[in-house]
Design a protein around this motif. Structure first.
Motif, PDB file in Angstrom:
ATOM      1  N   SER A 298       0.831  -1.211   0.000  1.00 26.99           N
ATOM      2  CA  SER A 298       0.000   0.000   0.000  1.00 26.99           C
ATOM      3  C   SER A 298       0.858   1.251   0.000  1.00 26.99           C
ATOM      4  O   SER A 298       0.573   2.226  -0.700  1.00 26.99           O
ATOM      5  N   ARG A 299       1.949   1.240   0.770  1.00 19.50           N
ATOM      6  CA  ARG A 299       2.858   2.391   0.785  1.00 19.50           C
ATOM      7  C   ARG A 299       3.542   2.563  -0.566  1.00 19.50           C
ATOM      8  O   ARG A 299       3.729   3.681  -1.046  1.00 19.50           O
ATOM      9  N   ALA A 300       3.923   1.451  -1.179  1.00 14.68           N
ATOM     10  CA  ALA A 300       4.616   1.531  -2.462  1.00 14.68           C
ATOM     11  C   ALA A 300       3.719   2.039  -3.573  1.00 14.68           C
ATOM     12  O   ALA A 300       4.193   2.613  -4.558  1.00 14.68           O
ATOM     13  N   GLN A 301       2.404   1.826  -3.438  1.00 13.40           N
ATOM     14  CA  GLN A 301       1.476   2.282  -4.464  1.00 13.40           C
ATOM     15  C   GLN A 301       1.166   3.764  -4.349  1.00 13.40           C
ATOM     16  O   GLN A 301       0.523   4.332  -5.235  1.00 13.40           O
ATOM     17  N   TRP A 319      22.064  -0.381   3.779  1.00 15.20           N
ATOM     18  CA  TRP A 319      20.870  -1.221   3.727  1.00 15.20           C
ATOM     19  C   TRP A 319      21.241  -2.702   3.646  1.00 15.20           C
ATOM     20  O   TRP A 319      20.558  -3.554   4.237  1.00 15.20           O
ATOM     21  N   VAL A 320      22.295  -3.014   2.925  1.00 10.18           N
ATOM     22  CA  VAL A 320      22.744  -4.406   2.845  1.00 10.18           C
ATOM     23  C   VAL A 320      23.222  -4.880   4.219  1.00 10.18           C
ATOM     24  O   VAL A 320      22.944  -6.012   4.645  1.00 10.18           O
ATOM     25  N   HIS A 353      14.464   2.231  -0.474  1.00  5.38           N
ATOM     26  CA  HIS A 353      14.851   1.206   0.500  1.00  5.38           C
ATOM     27  C   HIS A 353      13.844   0.064   0.525  1.00  5.38           C
ATOM     28  O   HIS A 353      14.213  -1.112   0.584  1.00  5.38           O
ATOM     29  N   GLU A 354      12.554   0.403   0.444  1.00  3.40           N
ATOM     30  CA  GLU A 354      11.505  -0.620   0.422  1.00  3.40           C
ATOM     31  C   GLU A 354      11.677  -1.547  -0.775  1.00  3.40           C
ATOM     32  O   GLU A 354      11.571  -2.781  -0.660  1.00  3.40           O
ATOM     33  N   ALA A 424       6.092  -7.526  -6.276  1.00  3.49           N
ATOM     34  CA  ALA A 424       5.021  -6.561  -6.564  1.00  3.49           C
ATOM     35  C   ALA A 424       5.279  -5.245  -5.838  1.00  3.49           C
ATOM     36  O   ALA A 424       5.084  -4.154  -6.403  1.00  3.49           O
ATOM     37  N   ILE A 425       5.746  -5.343  -4.591  1.00  3.13           N
ATOM     38  CA  ILE A 425       6.082  -4.134  -3.837  1.00  3.13           C
ATOM     39  C   ILE A 425       7.226  -3.396  -4.519  1.00  3.13           C
ATOM     40  O   ILE A 425       7.188  -2.174  -4.703  1.00  3.13           O
ATOM     41  N   ALA A 426       8.271  -4.142  -4.904  1.00  5.81           N
ATOM     42  CA  ALA A 426       9.415  -3.519  -5.572  1.00  5.81           C
ATOM     43  C   ALA A 426       8.995  -2.873  -6.894  1.00  5.81           C
ATOM     44  O   ALA A 426       9.444  -1.770  -7.230  1.00  5.81           O
TER      45      ALA A 426
END
Length: 459
Positions: A298-301, A319-320, A353-354, A424-426
């Motif tokens: 939802s945040r990514a959209q 991040w890694v 980052h997400e 899907a988020i990416a």
């Protein structure tokens, strides 16, 4: 003091009325100057005619030091005021007159054949003078310079009288134009009535409101409103999809929990209760992960509100590093490969980052034990930069490669647990960042997933 909302009608009337008032003032001044010019022309013609007539009369009379009463009356009489005159002889000097024009050279200049017109000042008032030359009757060698002058006051008075006639006409014209402007503005704004009626009849519809009857001047506003409606409709669609996805994904774990609770209550022995609790914990973890992934989707959209310059050569290693403990626990070699110099992009750090974190999570989850996962950053050219995650796992069958990124899709034969939402988020996050997501099976085995984003140029 609280003022009311701005009025388009008042604004239009003000924009029209103020220029009209200025135009009326300009026309009034112009009318006065035209009237004054016309009055000067008429008076100048009469003045020169009287001067020529007076000179012709003197040329038929013997030159003497005085004029006859008839001649003096003829030249001094002026129905609009007092008239001044002066007669100069080239041999005898001033022989007659009621004013001194010696200060004005043209009164002594007899080189021209036509009357000369000029202005001067006499007894504290401005006068207009006309001079004409003629020969004396009893002396061919003597020339007479005849000068006649009159006050300028009566000229201005005539101009004011003309202006007083013109002003009421102009006022009537201005009132008529104001009425027409008021009617035109009021009638012209009625073109918005159909649009207002359509909006008033809506009951939660978010379809575009533009139509053939929308005026061209407010098309930008209507286009903006349509864009707002489209964004609202998209948000509602995303909310409905989120609710449907959540209901679909949470139904099975919740139903499984209920089943295991019923089994534990039915049997009651410690071993059955223990087994039921273990299954409930596993389903609860799955439910928590699904909920987390749905919220991330939802945040990514959602389009990011803020963007900034990001140095991915500095952020990606951080991040890694956050996923290294997890990789060590699962026996996976997780590393980073990238340049030492800054590589900058324009984007939202949380959204990037997400996206990258979900790609790393997918690699750690599906590459298998003892696998190697590399996260890298490289500049492709002067325009783009690539962030990639590659592993040496089993890869993905080519026939399902095109479906990667679909919500809840998982490649057949995948043994590891998952929700099918990571890619899907990416995909949603990268799309809002203005980049693109790519998938490639490595020749030696494994999968490479890359994020390509425009490079930020300049300092």
């Amino acid at each position: 003091m609280i003022s009311g909302p701005p009025s388009l009608r008042r604004r239009l009337l003000a924009f029209l009325a103020l220029p009209m008032l200025g135009l009326l003032t300009f026309n009034t001044l112009l009318a006065y100057y035209i009237a004054l010019h016309y009055s000067n022309r008429i008076h100048d013609r009469n003045l020169t005619d009287d001067t020529v007539s007076f000179a012709q009369m003197l040329s038929t009379m013997p030159v003497s030091s005085d004029l006859s009463p008839q001649a003096r009356f003829l030249i001094e009489y002026d129905p609009d005021g007092h008239r001044y005159f002066n007669v100069d002889s080239s041999r005898l000097g001033t022989i007659a007159g009621n004013a001194d024009f010696s200060a004005y050279a043209p009164s002594q200049d007899c080189s021209g054949t036509h009357p000369a017109l000029y202005e001067g000042e006499l007894n504290g008032q401005q006068v207009r003078m006309s001079t004409v030359c003629t020969q004396a009757m009893n002396d061919p060698q003597d020339q007479l310079a005849v000068t006649v002058a009159e006050s300028m006051a009566d000229r201005r008075q005539r101009a004011r009288e003309i202006l007083m006639i013109v002003i009421p006409l102009m006022a009537m014209l201005a009132l008529g134009m104001a009425a027409l402007v008021w009617f035109g503005v009021t009638h012209g704004l009625r073109i918005l009535t159909p649009l207002t009626s359509r909006l008033a009849q809506r009951r939660g519809e978010l379809a575009p409101i533009s139509d053939a009857d929308v005026p061209e001047e407010i098309q930008p506003l209507i286009s903006t409103i349509d864009g707002l409606f489209a964004r609202q409709a998209e948000m509602i669609t995303l909310q409905n999809r989120f609710i449907a996805d959540a209901a679909h994904q949470l139904r099975s774990p919740l139903a499984g929990m209920a089943l295991h609770v019923d089994q534990a209550l039915a049997h009651g022995d410690p071993e059955s209760v223990r087994e039921a609790l273990q299954n409930i914990r596993r389903l609860n973890q799955r439910t928590a992960r699904v909920s987390t992934q749905l919220l991330a989707l939802s945040r990514a959209q959602t389009v990011p509100e803020t963007v900034e310059a990001l140095d991915v050569s500095e952020l990606v290693p951080q991040w890694v590093g956050m996923r290294v403990p997890e990789a060590i626990r699962d026996g996976i070699d997780l590393g980073y490969l990238g340049p030492q110099q800054p590589v900058r992009i324009l984007g939202n750090g949380a959204l990037l980052h997400e996206a990258l974190d979900n790609l790393i999570d997918n690699a750690l989850r599906y590459a298998g034990a003892d696998a190697t996962v590399t996260v890298g950053v490289q500049a492709l050219d002067d325009n783009d930069v690539e962030l990639y995650v590659e592993d040496n796992g089993p890869g993905v069958p080519e026939d399902v490669m095109s479906r990667l990124g679909e919500r809840f899709f998982r490649a057949p034969g995948t043994a590891a647990s998952g929700t099918g939402l990571g890619l899907a988020i990416a995909h949603e996050a990268v799309e809002h960042l203005g980049g693109r997501l790519g998938y490639l099976n490595r020749p030696g085995g494994g999968l490479k997933v890359s994020i390509t984003i425009p490079l930020l140029k300049g300092p």
